[in-house]
Design an enzyme around this catalytic site. Structure first.
Site, PDB file in Angstrom:
ATOM      1  N   TYR A 238       0.637  -1.075  -0.061  1.00 44.13           N
ATOM      2  CA  TYR A 238      -0.002  -0.118   0.223  1.00 44.13           C
ATOM      3  C   TYR A 238       0.996   1.105   0.045  1.00 44.13           C
ATOM      4  O   TYR A 238       0.478   2.058  -0.624  1.00 44.13           O
ATOM      5  CB  TYR A 238      -0.964   0.084   1.308  1.00 44.13           C
TER       6      TYR A 238
ATOM      7  N   GLN B  21      -5.947  16.685   7.809  1.00 44.61           N
ATOM      8  CA  GLN B  21      -6.151  16.480   6.276  1.00 44.61           C
ATOM      9  C   GLN B  21      -7.463  16.068   6.305  1.00 44.61           C
ATOM     10  O   GLN B  21      -7.897  15.019   6.783  1.00 44.61           O
ATOM     11  CB  GLN B  21      -5.222  15.613   5.791  1.00 44.61           C
TER      12      GLN B  21
ATOM     13  N   THR C 156      -7.342  17.867   0.733  1.00 45.22           N
ATOM     14  CA  THR C 156      -6.728  17.036  -0.364  1.00 45.22           C
ATOM     15  C   THR C 156      -7.779  17.227  -1.487  1.00 45.22           C
ATOM     16  O   THR C 156      -8.906  17.040  -1.490  1.00 45.22           O
ATOM     17  CB  THR C 156      -6.442  15.630  -0.147  1.00 45.22           C
TER      18      THR C 156
ATOM     19  N   ARG D   3      -5.109   1.046  -7.909  1.00 45.04           N
ATOM     20  CA  ARG D   3      -3.589   0.570  -7.554  1.00 45.04           C
ATOM     21  C   ARG D   3      -3.670  -1.122  -7.461  1.00 45.04           C
ATOM     22  O   ARG D   3      -4.403  -1.502  -6.542  1.00 45.04           O
ATOM     23  CB  ARG D   3      -3.402   1.200  -6.147  1.00 45.04           C
TER      24      ARG D   3
ATOM     25  N   LYS E 123      -3.917  20.629  -0.832  1.00 49.24           N
ATOM     26  CA  LYS E 123      -2.980  19.841  -1.405  1.00 49.24           C
ATOM     27  C   LYS E 123      -3.236  18.860  -2.730  1.00 49.24           C
ATOM     28  O   LYS E 123      -4.482  18.712  -2.803  1.00 49.24           O
ATOM     29  CB  LYS E 123      -2.825  18.714  -0.275  1.00 49.24           C
TER      30      LYS E 123
ATOM     31  N   ARG F 145       0.135   7.924  -6.679  1.00 50.64           N
ATOM     32  CA  ARG F 145      -0.997   6.965  -6.556  1.00 50.64           C
ATOM     33  C   ARG F 145      -2.362   7.463  -7.093  1.00 50.64           C
ATOM     34  O   ARG F 145      -3.358   6.763  -6.908  1.00 50.64           O
ATOM     35  CB  ARG F 145      -1.067   7.090  -5.019  1.00 50.64           C
TER      36      ARG F 145
END
Length: 388
Positions: free
Chosen positions: A25, A128, A156, A165, A252, A279
């Site tokens: 991960y 975040q 974010t 992924r 971000k 990612r």
């Protein structure tokens, strides 16, 4: 105890100690992994200018990020599932950051909750936020961060939908891990990790379980998160969240000049040039390649930080020399956490600090605030000449 001299040493220990699904991960990108790889490779193209016969005494890396004093211009980035790399991982990382004197950023998708981290630290940390469809949950989450005295909100912007992924899908990533035959076989080789996990109550997403209606176990949580990331997030919503928070805001996930201009326009205190560590959108340019164009566009309007690809003190030095006011490290501290817990995070920070300090001195500078592009040798056309 092995001698740790670089982040790569911690990475090897992390891989040895941590279950495969959680190591993978951390150590993978989306799709082909091109952007994931180039985030680090592109740093290596930038060279440093050696200078001699200059006074190298009384050096300092002390700086500020969004007006907050830092021992060096480095913050711990928000990383989901940190509490699965090591038992109570977010608490341990936050304590290490506090001891060292750099900011810690807690992810919405953390294992330890906002309240857990606040209870085990003495100084404010950053929080975040992922924007969710459940607006009531988002409002309550922001209030919880306020109640915990978080000193900045990091929003974010690049995870409205989830990039694929491959390793996470193949490993059946979950928290806690699902006990399939292959998972059990792997966990049997990670007994030290397992013993620590058995000793903690924190094994699920602490900011969600118990805070969302009808989410009380892993199966319900999986269904909820799969549909909750908000694809409707736009600049108007960013302004609304900023107003709701009422304190310093860092945006971000900025990787384009036009987005940087919009971030400055909505009044962000800082932006983070970031591609989510490679990612999300595979094939996007590395963060370090995009740093200069973004600085040229908005560097005089908003504080610019950099995330994605930093694995050394020299990487931090290069980003700062190009004009970044701060940097975020994710994998570098996760390697340390997975390898050695809280002391491993301290070791990661010490490694970066020592390498940055030594390299700065050998470039003829004593104060990180005086470091500029004069210490760099940047390849011609490094940021590229691309046709849109």
């Amino acid at each position: 105890m092995p001698v740790i001299t670089c982040i790569e040493d911690l990475k090897r220990l992390h891989k040895k100690r941590t279950p495969r699904m959680f190591y993978d991960y951390a150590e993978s990108g989306s799709w082909t992994g091109q952007t994931f790889r180039e985030n680090t490779e592109d740093f290596q193209q930038i060279r440093l200018r050696q200078r001699v016969a200059v006074d190298m005494s009384d050096r300092t890396l002390a700086s500020e990020m969004i007006g907050q004093p830092v021992t060096m211009p480095v913050a711990l980035a928000p990383v989901g599932l940190t509490g699965m790399q090591c038992a109570d991982g977010e608490i341990k990382a936050a304590r290490a950051a506090e001891r060292f004197g750099v900011p810690f950023t807690l992810s919405t998708m953390s294992i330890c909750s906002i309240e857990d981290v606040a209870e085990h630290t003495t100084k404010p940390f950053w929080f975040q936020l992922y924007t969710m469809r459940d607006e009531d949950y988002v409002r309550r989450l922001i209030q919880r961060a306020k109640d915990a005295k978080c000193s900045a909100l990091v929003i974010t912007l690049d995870l409205q939908i989830l990039g694929q992924r491959h390793k996470d899908l193949k490993n059946g990533l979950s928290a806690p891990p699902k006990l399939t035959p292959s998972t059990i076989a792997n966990l049997a080789t990670k007994w030290a990790w397992g013993i620590e996990m058995l000793g903690t109550k924190r094994r699920q997403f602490g900011n969600i379980v118990g805070h969302v209606t009808n989410v009380s176990d892993t199966a319900e949580l999986g269904a909820w998160t799969a549909e909750q990331f908000d694809p409707r997030l736009d600049w108007k919503k960013v302004e609304q969240i900023k107003e709701l928070w009422g304190g310093p805001v860092i945006l971000k996930g900025i990787l384009d000049v036009e987005d940087a201009k919009m971030a400055a326009k909505v009044g962000a205190d800082a932006i983070v040039v970031s591609n989510h560590g490679g990612r999300q959108l595979d094939g996007a340019l590395s963060s370090i390649r995009m740093l200069d164009p973004i600085l040229q566009a908005v560097g005089d309007q908003v504080e610019v930080h950099l995330d994605s690809g930093i694995r050394s003190g020299q990487d931090v030095l290069k980003a700062v020399a190009m004009g970044a006011k701060g940097t975020f490290i994710g994998r570098a501290f996760v390697y340390g956490l997975g390898a050695m817990g809280e002391e491993g995070v301290m070791k990661a920070l010490e490694v970066i600090q020592k390498e940055m300090d030594t390299s700065m001195a050998l470039c003829g500078k004593r104060d990180i605030k005086d470091v500029d592009r004069d210490i760099l040798l940047i390849p011609e056309g490094f940021s590229g000449s691309w046709q849109a």
